[in-house]
Design a protein around this motif. Structure first.
Motif, PDB file in Angstrom:
ATOM      1  N   THR A 261       0.840  -1.192   0.000  1.00 45.71           N
ATOM      2  CA  THR A 261       0.000   0.000   0.000  1.00 45.71           C
ATOM      3  C   THR A 261       0.884   1.253   0.000  1.00 45.71           C
ATOM      4  OG1 THR A 261      -1.726  -1.154   1.225  1.00 45.71           O
ATOM      5  CG2 THR A 261      -1.816   1.260   1.199  1.00 45.71           C
ATOM      6  N   GLN A 262       0.653   2.093  -0.976  1.00 45.38           N
ATOM      7  CA  GLN A 262       1.444   3.325  -1.068  1.00 45.38           C
ATOM      8  C   GLN A 262       1.008   4.312   0.009  1.00 45.38           C
ATOM      9  OE1 GLN A 262       1.004   5.860  -4.627  1.00 45.38           O
ATOM     10  NE2 GLN A 262       3.208   5.645  -4.913  1.00 45.38           N
ATOM     11  N   ILE A 263       1.970   4.972   0.635  1.00 44.07           N
ATOM     12  CA  ILE A 263       1.690   5.967   1.660  1.00 44.07           C
ATOM     13  C   ILE A 263       1.494   7.319   0.974  1.00 44.07           C
ATOM     14  CG2 ILE A 263       2.562   7.153   3.711  1.00 44.07           C
ATOM     15  CD1 ILE A 263       4.289   4.659   4.249  1.00 44.07           C
ATOM     16  N   VAL A 264       0.309   7.891   1.135  1.00 43.25           N
ATOM     17  CA  VAL A 264      -0.013   9.169   0.502  1.00 43.25           C
ATOM     18  C   VAL A 264       0.350  10.300   1.452  1.00 43.25           C
ATOM     19  CG1 VAL A 264      -1.839  10.612  -0.465  1.00 43.25           C
ATOM     20  CG2 VAL A 264      -1.860   8.136  -0.848  1.00 43.25           C
TER      21      VAL A 264
ATOM     22  N   ASP B 156       8.870   4.760  -4.615  1.00 40.19           N
ATOM     23  CA  ASP B 156       7.460   4.562  -4.935  1.00 40.19           C
ATOM     24  C   ASP B 156       6.616   4.154  -3.732  1.00 40.19           C
ATOM     25  OD1 ASP B 156       7.993   5.211  -7.533  1.00 40.19           O
ATOM     26  OD2 ASP B 156       8.178   3.121  -8.215  1.00 40.19           O
ATOM     27  N   ARG B 157       7.246   3.955  -2.605  1.00 45.02           N
ATOM     28  CA  ARG B 157       6.470   3.591  -1.422  1.00 45.02           C
ATOM     29  C   ARG B 157       5.630   4.765  -0.929  1.00 45.02           C
ATOM     30  NH1 ARG B 157      10.473   1.536   2.872  1.00 45.02           N
ATOM     31  NH2 ARG B 157       8.537   1.131   4.025  1.00 45.02           N
ATOM     32  N   VAL B 158       6.002   5.971  -1.346  1.00 44.26           N
ATOM     33  CA  VAL B 158       5.220   7.139  -0.958  1.00 44.26           C
ATOM     34  C   VAL B 158       4.792   7.918  -2.198  1.00 44.26           C
ATOM     35  CG1 VAL B 158       6.463   7.365   1.231  1.00 44.26           C
ATOM     36  CG2 VAL B 158       7.153   8.750  -0.728  1.00 44.26           C
ATOM     37  N   SER B 159       3.655   8.576  -2.064  1.00 46.22           N
ATOM     38  CA  SER B 159       3.172   9.511  -3.082  1.00 46.22           C
ATOM     39  C   SER B 159       3.127  10.881  -2.418  1.00 46.22           C
ATOM     40  CB  SER B 159       1.784   9.104  -3.561  1.00 46.22           C
ATOM     41  OG  SER B 159       1.194  10.151  -4.326  1.00 46.22           O
TER      42      SER B 159
ATOM     43  N   ARG C 214       3.274   8.091  13.482  1.00 50.64           N
ATOM     44  CA  ARG C 214       3.455   6.865  14.271  1.00 50.64           C
ATOM     45  C   ARG C 214       3.055   5.611  13.491  1.00 50.64           C
ATOM     46  NH1 ARG C 214       1.292  10.274  18.389  1.00 50.64           N
ATOM     47  NH2 ARG C 214      -0.788   9.376  18.062  1.00 50.64           N
ATOM     48  N   SER C 215       2.168   5.791  12.507  1.00 48.32           N
ATOM     49  CA  SER C 215       1.697   4.629  11.739  1.00 48.32           C
ATOM     50  C   SER C 215       2.673   4.219  10.635  1.00 48.32           C
ATOM     51  CB  SER C 215       0.337   4.945  11.108  1.00 48.32           C
ATOM     52  OG  SER C 215       0.470   5.836   9.996  1.00 48.32           O
ATOM     53  N   TRP C 216       3.602   5.087  10.291  1.00 45.99           N
ATOM     54  CA  TRP C 216       4.531   4.782   9.201  1.00 45.99           C
ATOM     55  C   TRP C 216       5.612   3.812   9.676  1.00 45.99           C
ATOM     56  CZ3 TRP C 216       5.141  10.732   8.468  1.00 45.99           C
ATOM     57  CH2 TRP C 216       3.996  11.237   7.820  1.00 45.99           C
ATOM     58  N   PRO C 217       6.104   2.963   8.773  1.00 44.28           N
ATOM     59  CA  PRO C 217       7.239   2.097   9.129  1.00 44.28           C
ATOM     60  C   PRO C 217       8.418   2.935   9.621  1.00 44.28           C
ATOM     61  CG  PRO C 217       6.301   1.458   7.008  1.00 44.28           C
ATOM     62  CD  PRO C 217       5.651   2.746   7.384  1.00 44.28           C
ATOM     63  N   GLN C 218       9.262   2.323  10.431  1.00 48.65           N
ATOM     64  CA  GLN C 218      10.356   3.066  11.043  1.00 48.65           C
ATOM     65  C   GLN C 218      11.290   3.694  10.014  1.00 48.65           C
ATOM     66  OE1 GLN C 218      12.436   0.829  14.053  1.00 48.65           O
ATOM     67  NE2 GLN C 218      10.822   1.172  15.563  1.00 48.65           N
TER      68      GLN C 218
END
Length: 306
Positions: free
Chosen positions: A2-5, A35-38, A227-231
């Motif tokens: 799932t891409q992080i927006v 590409d993990r983030v938009s 806090r919800s994002w991977p480290q």
């Protein structure tokens, strides 16, 4: 996957140093996590019908992930930031940044993080503020008597301007930008970059280089989202914020000289105060300064060499 927006909101024009730094922030994130983030930069929410005062609530609600905002919007949560709303207290950038990167900033950061749904990522340079006027040149407090001045959303700034002789009006930047060409706003204050990029100089012939305030902007993100994002994404955000902050401050340090070249002497009068004229403004605001010296911790002034 799932891409992080990630959405970053601002309230200024594309050429502003704040939006340049926000753009750099996004570039760094894309470079680090790909590409993990938009990443989307909404450089001016004013253009989608929102006021600048909506930015922090938009971050807190999760509509935006990040924004920059003047520290005056956080001084209720962190009263020590009021020291930055006092006149002629900040003398130079190096000293104030040592304070903001040290105990002053860390104390404010902890209180903002605790009292809001935001996480502070850095403090940006919001510039030395100068006076503009459509009515007459402002060289003394006497020149300011009875003139309506737009102020930031700061009661303290209102006290300062009232002491000088102005009639202060707290107006959001959206309303200000819409009305600057009319008769209602006779004077205002802003850094030179905003005076030029918001087109104030088109309507206000007189620009007094007063440097009466220096402002900081707070770079914040939605704390729950963070806090919800991977480290590793959190680490990338922290690193990008640190580098974007250094970049923004670097831009600010040279911006005034660059902007000064853009004013047409036939259309704008740049007023450089003599030491005697500057002292008259200092004397006018001294009662306000004395009042807050009694209310605020003396070490806050010591951080700034004041």
């Amino acid at each position: 996957m799932t891409q992080i927006v990630l959405k970053f909101g601002g309230y200024q024009e594309p050429a502003s140093i704040h939006n340049q730094a926000a753009g750099r922030f996004g570039e760094l994130l894309n470079k680090t996590v790909g590409d993990r983030v938009s990443f989307e930069l909404i450089g001016s929410i004013l253009k989608i019908g929102r006021g600048s005062g909506d930015l922090v609530p938009m971050v807190e609600s999760g509509e935006l992930s990040f924004c920059y905002m003047s520290t005056v919007r956080f001084s209720k949560a962190a009263p020590e930031l009021q020291v930055l709303e006092l006149p002629f207290v900040v003398k130079d950038r190096a000293t104030v940044f040592r304070a903001l990167d040290g105990e002053l900033g860390e104390g404010a950061r902890r209180k903002i993080d605790a009292a809001t749904k935001c996480k502070v990522l850095g403090f940006w340079d919001n510039g030395f503020r100068h006076l503009t006027c459509r009515v007459r040149p402002l060289r003394s407090p006497e020149d300011c008597r009875g003139i309506r001045i737009r102020t930031q959303m700061s009661d303290l700034h209102g006290e300062v301007f009232r002491a000088i002789g102005f009639e202060p009006m707290k107006i959001d930047i959206k309303e200000f930008a819409e009305q600057i060409g009319g008769e209602r706003i006779q004077a205002h204050d802003n850094p030179l970059t905003n005076i030029y990029n918001f087109g104030v100089h088109i309507h206000h012939r007189y620009i007094t280089l007063s440097s009466h305030f220096w402002g900081a902007s707070t770079l914040v993100c939605n704390a729950a989202k963070y806090r919800s994002w991977p480290q590793d994404v959190q680490a990338a955000v922290d690193a990008a914020a640190k580098e974007a902050t250094a970049y923004q401050r670097q831009l600010a340090a040279v911006e005034d000289a660059e902007i000064m070249k853009n004013f047409d002497p036939a259309k704008n009068e740049l007023i450089e105060l003599t030491e005697s004229e500057r002292n008259a403004f200092r004397k006018a605001v001294q009662p306000v300064l004395d009042k807050y010296r009694k209310q605020l911790d003396p070490k806050l002034f010591a951080y700034l060499g004041a």
